[in-house]
Design a protein around this motif. Structure first.
Motif, PDB file in Angstrom:
ATOM      1  N   GLY A 392      17.409  24.734   7.064  1.00  0.00           N
ATOM      2  CA  GLY A 392      17.101  23.304   7.046  1.00  0.00           C
ATOM      3  C   GLY A 392      18.337  22.458   6.871  1.00  0.00           C
ATOM      4  O   GLY A 392      18.468  21.388   7.479  1.00  0.00           O
ATOM      5  N   LEU A 393      19.274  22.924   6.022  1.00  0.00           N
ATOM      6  CA  LEU A 393      20.532  22.192   5.835  1.00  0.00           C
ATOM      7  C   LEU A 393      21.330  22.163   7.129  1.00  0.00           C
ATOM      8  O   LEU A 393      21.903  21.126   7.492  1.00  0.00           O
ATOM      9  CB  LEU A 393      21.355  22.842   4.724  1.00  0.00           C
ATOM     10  CG  LEU A 393      22.740  22.235   4.458  1.00  0.00           C
ATOM     11  CD1 LEU A 393      22.624  20.766   4.041  1.00  0.00           C
ATOM     12  CD2 LEU A 393      23.485  23.034   3.381  1.00  0.00           C
ATOM     13  N   PHE A 394      21.372  23.288   7.859  1.00  0.00           N
ATOM     14  CA  PHE A 394      22.070  23.314   9.145  1.00  0.00           C
ATOM     15  C   PHE A 394      21.450  22.307  10.118  1.00  0.00           C
ATOM     16  O   PHE A 394      22.161  21.590  10.828  1.00  0.00           O
ATOM     17  CB  PHE A 394      22.022  24.714   9.758  1.00  0.00           C
ATOM     18  CG  PHE A 394      23.113  25.628   9.276  1.00  0.00           C
ATOM     19  CD1 PHE A 394      24.441  25.259   9.369  1.00  0.00           C
ATOM     20  CD2 PHE A 394      22.812  26.881   8.746  1.00  0.00           C
ATOM     21  CE1 PHE A 394      25.456  26.096   8.932  1.00  0.00           C
ATOM     22  CE2 PHE A 394      23.817  27.730   8.311  1.00  0.00           C
ATOM     23  CZ  PHE A 394      25.136  27.336   8.401  1.00  0.00           C
ATOM     24  N   MET A 395      20.121  22.243  10.155  1.00  0.00           N
ATOM     25  CA  MET A 395      19.468  21.297  11.056  1.00  0.00           C
ATOM     26  C   MET A 395      19.773  19.859  10.658  1.00  0.00           C
ATOM     27  O   MET A 395      19.986  19.000  11.520  1.00  0.00           O
ATOM     28  CB  MET A 395      17.958  21.550  11.066  1.00  0.00           C
ATOM     29  CG  MET A 395      17.566  22.816  11.807  1.00  0.00           C
ATOM     30  SD  MET A 395      15.786  22.953  12.106  1.00  0.00           S
ATOM     31  CE  MET A 395      15.207  23.372  10.468  1.00  0.00           C
ATOM     32  N   PHE A 396      19.812  19.581   9.369  1.00  0.00           N
ATOM     33  CA  PHE A 396      20.146  18.238   8.895  1.00  0.00           C
ATOM     34  C   PHE A 396      21.573  17.881   9.269  1.00  0.00           C
ATOM     35  O   PHE A 396      21.856  16.762   9.731  1.00  0.00           O
ATOM     36  CB  PHE A 396      19.955  18.151   7.388  1.00  0.00           C
ATOM     37  CG  PHE A 396      20.385  16.828   6.790  1.00  0.00           C
ATOM     38  CD1 PHE A 396      19.687  15.666   7.073  1.00  0.00           C
ATOM     39  CD2 PHE A 396      21.491  16.748   5.948  1.00  0.00           C
ATOM     40  CE1 PHE A 396      20.072  14.443   6.539  1.00  0.00           C
ATOM     41  CE2 PHE A 396      21.888  15.547   5.408  1.00  0.00           C
ATOM     42  CZ  PHE A 396      21.179  14.387   5.701  1.00  0.00           C
ATOM     43  N   MET A 397      22.502  18.826   9.100  1.00  0.00           N
ATOM     44  CA  MET A 397      23.896  18.582   9.471  1.00  0.00           C
ATOM     45  C   MET A 397      24.013  18.346  10.970  1.00  0.00           C
ATOM     46  O   MET A 397      24.778  17.481  11.418  1.00  0.00           O
ATOM     47  CB  MET A 397      24.764  19.770   9.039  1.00  0.00           C
ATOM     48  CG  MET A 397      24.888  19.930   7.529  1.00  0.00           C
ATOM     49  SD  MET A 397      25.499  21.563   7.030  1.00  0.00           S
ATOM     50  CE  MET A 397      27.145  21.547   7.708  1.00  0.00           C
ATOM     51  N   GLY A 398      23.241  19.106  11.763  1.00  0.00           N
ATOM     52  CA  GLY A 398      23.259  18.893  13.208  1.00  0.00           C
ATOM     53  C   GLY A 398      22.735  17.525  13.579  1.00  0.00           C
ATOM     54  O   GLY A 398      23.305  16.843  14.442  1.00  0.00           O
ATOM     55  N   GLU A 399      21.646  17.114  12.921  1.00  0.00           N
ATOM     56  CA  GLU A 399      21.075  15.791  13.200  1.00  0.00           C
ATOM     57  C   GLU A 399      22.045  14.679  12.824  1.00  0.00           C
ATOM     58  O   GLU A 399      22.212  13.707  13.574  1.00  0.00           O
ATOM     59  CB  GLU A 399      19.759  15.634  12.442  1.00  0.00           C
ATOM     60  CG  GLU A 399      19.011  14.351  12.729  1.00  0.00           C
ATOM     61  CD  GLU A 399      19.468  13.171  11.873  1.00  0.00           C
ATOM     62  OE1 GLU A 399      19.298  12.012  12.316  1.00  0.00           O
ATOM     63  OE2 GLU A 399      19.996  13.424  10.766  1.00  0.00           O
ATOM     64  N   GLN A 400      22.681  14.804  11.672  1.00  0.00           N
ATOM     65  CA  GLN A 400      23.625  13.784  11.234  1.00  0.00           C
ATOM     66  C   GLN A 400      24.823  13.684  12.171  1.00  0.00           C
ATOM     67  O   GLN A 400      25.310  12.593  12.460  1.00  0.00           O
ATOM     68  CB  GLN A 400      24.096  14.097   9.804  1.00  0.00           C
ATOM     69  CG  GLN A 400      23.033  13.993   8.745  1.00  0.00           C
ATOM     70  CD  GLN A 400      22.628  12.561   8.469  1.00  0.00           C
ATOM     71  OE1 GLN A 400      23.370  11.779   7.908  1.00  0.00           O
ATOM     72  NE2 GLN A 400      21.431  12.204   8.878  1.00  0.00           N
ATOM     73  N   SER A 401      25.301  14.821  12.645  1.00  0.00           N
ATOM     74  CA  SER A 401      26.431  14.834  13.571  1.00  0.00           C
ATOM     75  C   SER A 401      26.039  14.264  14.924  1.00  0.00           C
ATOM     76  O   SER A 401      26.778  13.478  15.529  1.00  0.00           O
ATOM     77  CB  SER A 401      26.957  16.263  13.725  1.00  0.00           C
ATOM     78  OG  SER A 401      27.955  16.345  14.723  1.00  0.00           O
ATOM     79  N   LEU A 402      24.850  14.638  15.407  1.00  0.00           N
ATOM     80  CA  LEU A 402      24.400  14.189  16.722  1.00  0.00           C
ATOM     81  C   LEU A 402      24.070  12.702  16.737  1.00  0.00           C
ATOM     82  O   LEU A 402      24.297  12.019  17.744  1.00  0.00           O
ATOM     83  CB  LEU A 402      23.170  15.002  17.137  1.00  0.00           C
ATOM     84  CG  LEU A 402      22.590  14.749  18.533  1.00  0.00           C
ATOM     85  CD1 LEU A 402      23.627  15.070  19.607  1.00  0.00           C
ATOM     86  CD2 LEU A 402      21.331  15.578  18.741  1.00  0.00           C
ATOM     87  N   SER A 403      23.569  12.181  15.634  1.00  0.00           N
ATOM     88  CA  SER A 403      23.086  10.797  15.606  1.00  0.00           C
ATOM     89  C   SER A 403      24.176   9.766  15.802  1.00  0.00           C
ATOM     90  O   SER A 403      23.884   8.613  16.132  1.00  0.00           O
ATOM     91  CB  SER A 403      22.363  10.521  14.282  1.00  0.00           C
ATOM     92  OG  SER A 403      23.269  10.602  13.186  1.00  0.00           O
ATOM     93  N   VAL A 404      25.434  10.145  15.590  1.00  0.00           N
ATOM     94  CA  VAL A 404      26.534   9.187  15.758  1.00  0.00           C
ATOM     95  C   VAL A 404      27.370   9.503  16.989  1.00  0.00           C
ATOM     96  O   VAL A 404      28.441   8.922  17.172  1.00  0.00           O
ATOM     97  CB  VAL A 404      27.442   9.151  14.496  1.00  0.00           C
ATOM     98  CG1 VAL A 404      26.665   8.663  13.287  1.00  0.00           C
ATOM     99  CG2 VAL A 404      28.049  10.533  14.223  1.00  0.00           C
ATOM    100  N   ASN A 405      26.898  10.421  17.829  1.00  0.00           N
ATOM    101  CA  ASN A 405      27.637  10.791  19.027  1.00  0.00           C
ATOM    102  C   ASN A 405      27.222   9.891  20.185  1.00  0.00           C
ATOM    103  O   ASN A 405      26.041   9.818  20.524  1.00  0.00           O
ATOM    104  CB  ASN A 405      27.375  12.253  19.392  1.00  0.00           C
ATOM    105  CG  ASN A 405      28.346  12.800  20.416  1.00  0.00           C
ATOM    106  OD1 ASN A 405      28.751  12.088  21.342  1.00  0.00           O
ATOM    107  ND2 ASN A 405      28.721  14.060  20.269  1.00  0.00           N
ATOM    108  N   PRO A 406      28.154   9.181  20.813  1.00  0.00           N
ATOM    109  CA  PRO A 406      27.808   8.304  21.943  1.00  0.00           C
ATOM    110  C   PRO A 406      27.088   9.012  23.080  1.00  0.00           C
ATOM    111  O   PRO A 406      26.349   8.377  23.831  1.00  0.00           O
ATOM    112  CB  PRO A 406      29.175   7.781  22.399  1.00  0.00           C
ATOM    113  CG  PRO A 406      30.044   7.873  21.194  1.00  0.00           C
ATOM    114  CD  PRO A 406      29.576   9.104  20.464  1.00  0.00           C
TER     115      PRO A 406
END
Length: 530
Positions: A392-406
């Motif tokens: 779940g932490l990996f998925m959260f980190m992926g979401e946080q990283s993806l959410s600011v990618n143009p």
């Protein structure tokens, strides 16, 4: 053709001297700033560095023949993290593994120092555009999600069906609760402002703690579970070793020279990983004001890499790049004072801007805490963490990283009806070129990710480096220049490659003719508005 002029680039040590000067100028002020967001950031980065590191330790334990395990990874992460916080400016052959790896890391150390002395940042990263950095960022996001899937696959192999179903619930629950709590500041008028701030700032930590405890409640306690593998003593994982030190000189001379090859691969990986992560963290999005220190950082990275080799522990850099996530966790809103002219009179105008807290405390505190967790009692506490929580932490980190990618926002444009798309600059002839550019970025990222799953994985930084000349020499022949000007920009300096060509041709005034748009920021803002 792009210009190859690099001012003063061949003066060895120029950037190092400049970075040391900057370090002296900013060092005291970096320790003055401390508040609740800085502490919350330290807690967040503590979890996102320590728990994934322990996961990689279980893989290393098998791949290195039980030479490296949990204790080595935790010690390396904490030790190198503290050193960086205090000093940072911003095989199948029958050969002894640890001595050979020690020499590989020692070679990588002196190669880093040479890169720093020769001002490598100037003649490498100078030509990197956001095309490459966005691909690199998207690759990181995909790797986060892939690691989550791997953890759940292991759970499926090791657990009963009922326990596996709960592992999926626990993983998704950890991610969704962290995402939900991270939006707490928008819950107004619910709760007091400080309660909302606390929930948002400690979202990941709260979610992790809740889902660590939940399997011990009620009927869930009867389910089997897989937890993090930890060490129970402060000793090397290899039973034949008693101290964290490698007698690296006990290796045939031929193998010492052979170790230059993996040392070079490590250097390429670490240099590009660190440089691109630093570029992302110092982009306009984060509003940094203090000077950076690319050369000093690379030199320090070389020293810590060689130190890890001598101690017989894996180098801390290169597991997963959490630096952009660290910067995101330090973002805050503040009012900036600007002077504007109204009817010939200067007036003060205040506007809200988003930027990071530039300090050392969050890096020092999280690295110090990780170093403390090498103690056996605290290792046992970590051993209570279900691997589903880690997924779940990996998925959260992926979401946080993806959410600011143009790239994400431009991907949304692909799904948006033409009538609903925001207006483009007059010179950009439609969205077709923008859409193709986005699809190319996604396809390139997927190809590189597939390479990371093969034995050629260490070569993936080279593939990203190859994207630089492809963007500068090939893509200009396939896309309209104004489209490229709209979607791309230099990563380390203002303007775009197309602006530089205009300057060389005399078509743009050097003082105020550069296009002020920074690729990604405009697209992200437009995406948020859409």
């Amino acid at each position: 053709m792009f210009s190859m002029h690099i001012p003063h680039a061949l003066r060895p040590g120029r950037l190092l001297r400049q970075d040391i000067k900057h370090l002296r100028q900013r060092y005291v002020s970096d320790w003055i700033l401390f508040n609740q967001l800085v502490f919350a950031s330290a807690v967040f980065v503590f979890f996102t560095n320590l728990l994934p590191g322990i996961t990689f330790a279980s893989d290393l334990y098998v791949l290195t023949g039980k030479q490296w395990g949990t204790i080595e990874v935790v010690l390396s992460t904490g030790l190198c993290g503290v050193i960086f916080a205090l000093s940072l400016v911003e095989c199948f052959l029958k050969v002894p593994f640890l001595p050979f790896m020690a020499w590989s890391l020692i070679h990588a150390g002196w190669m880093h120092l040479i890169l720093a002395l020769l001002n490598a940042h100037d003649w490498t990263m100078r030509y990197v555009t956001t095309f490459s950095t966005e691909v690199f960022s998207l690759l990181n996001s995909i790797i986060y999600f892939h690691k989550a899937v791997q953890e759940l696959q292991r759970a499926h192999n090791d657990l009963s069906f009922a326990a596996f179903l709960y592992a999926i619930i626990g993983a998704i629950g950890t991610m969704l609760m962290a995402i939900f709590l991270s939006t707490a500041e928008k819950w107004r008028p619910l709760f007091h402002r400080y309660v909302r701030m606390g929930l948002a700032e400690y979202a990941a930590a709260i979610s992790i703690i809740i889902f660590i405890g939940m399997p011990h409640m009620g009927e869930l306690a009867s389910l089997d579970r897989t937890t993090l593998h930890v060490s129970t003593s402060f000793k090397p994982s290899d039973a034949s070793r008693s101290v964290f030190f490698v007698q690296f000189w006990h290796l045939p001379v031929a193998w010492i020279f052979a170790a230059i090859v993996p040392g070079f691969i490590i250097t390429v990986l670490f240099f590009f990983d660190h440089e691109v992560s630093s570029i992302i963290c110092t982009s306009d999005r984060y509003g940094t004001k203090k000077p950076g220190g690319f050369a000093w950082d690379v030199a320090l990275l070389g020293i810590t890499t060689a130190l890890c080799g001598v101690l017989g522990i894996p180098p801390a850099n290169g597991l997963l790049p959490q630096a952009p996530l660290h910067s995101e966790s330090l973002m805050h809103t503040e009012k900036e004072e600007t002077l504007i002219s109204v009817d010939g009179e200067e007036k003060v105008e205040y506007r809200e801007v988003r930027r990071v807290y530039e300090q050392r405390w969050s890096a020092f505190l999280h690295a110090g805490a990780i170093l403390v967790f090498v103690s056996p009692p605290l290792q046992r506490v970590l051993g209570l963490t279900p691997t589903s929580v880690l997924a779940g932490l990996f998925m959260f980190m992926g979401e946080q990283s993806l959410s600011v990618n143009p790239i994400l926002y431009r991907f949304f444009y692909l799904l948006t009806p033409a009538s609903e798309l925001p207006a483009l600059p007059e010179d950009v002839k439609g969205y077709r070129g923008v859409h193709i550019y986005t699809v190319v970025q996604i396809l390139v990222t997927l190809v590189i990710f597939i390479v990371t799953l093969t034995k050629a994985a260490p070569a993936f930084p080279v593939l990203i480096i190859i994207l630089v000349p492809i963007r500068l020499l090939l893509m200009k022949k396939l896309w309209h220049r104004e489209t490229l000007r709209f979607v791309d920009a230099w990563a380390c300096r203002k303007g775009t490659p197309e602006d530089d060509k205009d300057l060389l041709a005399g078509g743009v005034n050097e003082k105020d003719g550069l296009h002020p748009r920074v690729a990604g920021v405009t697209l992200q803002t437009a995406g948020e508005q859409a």
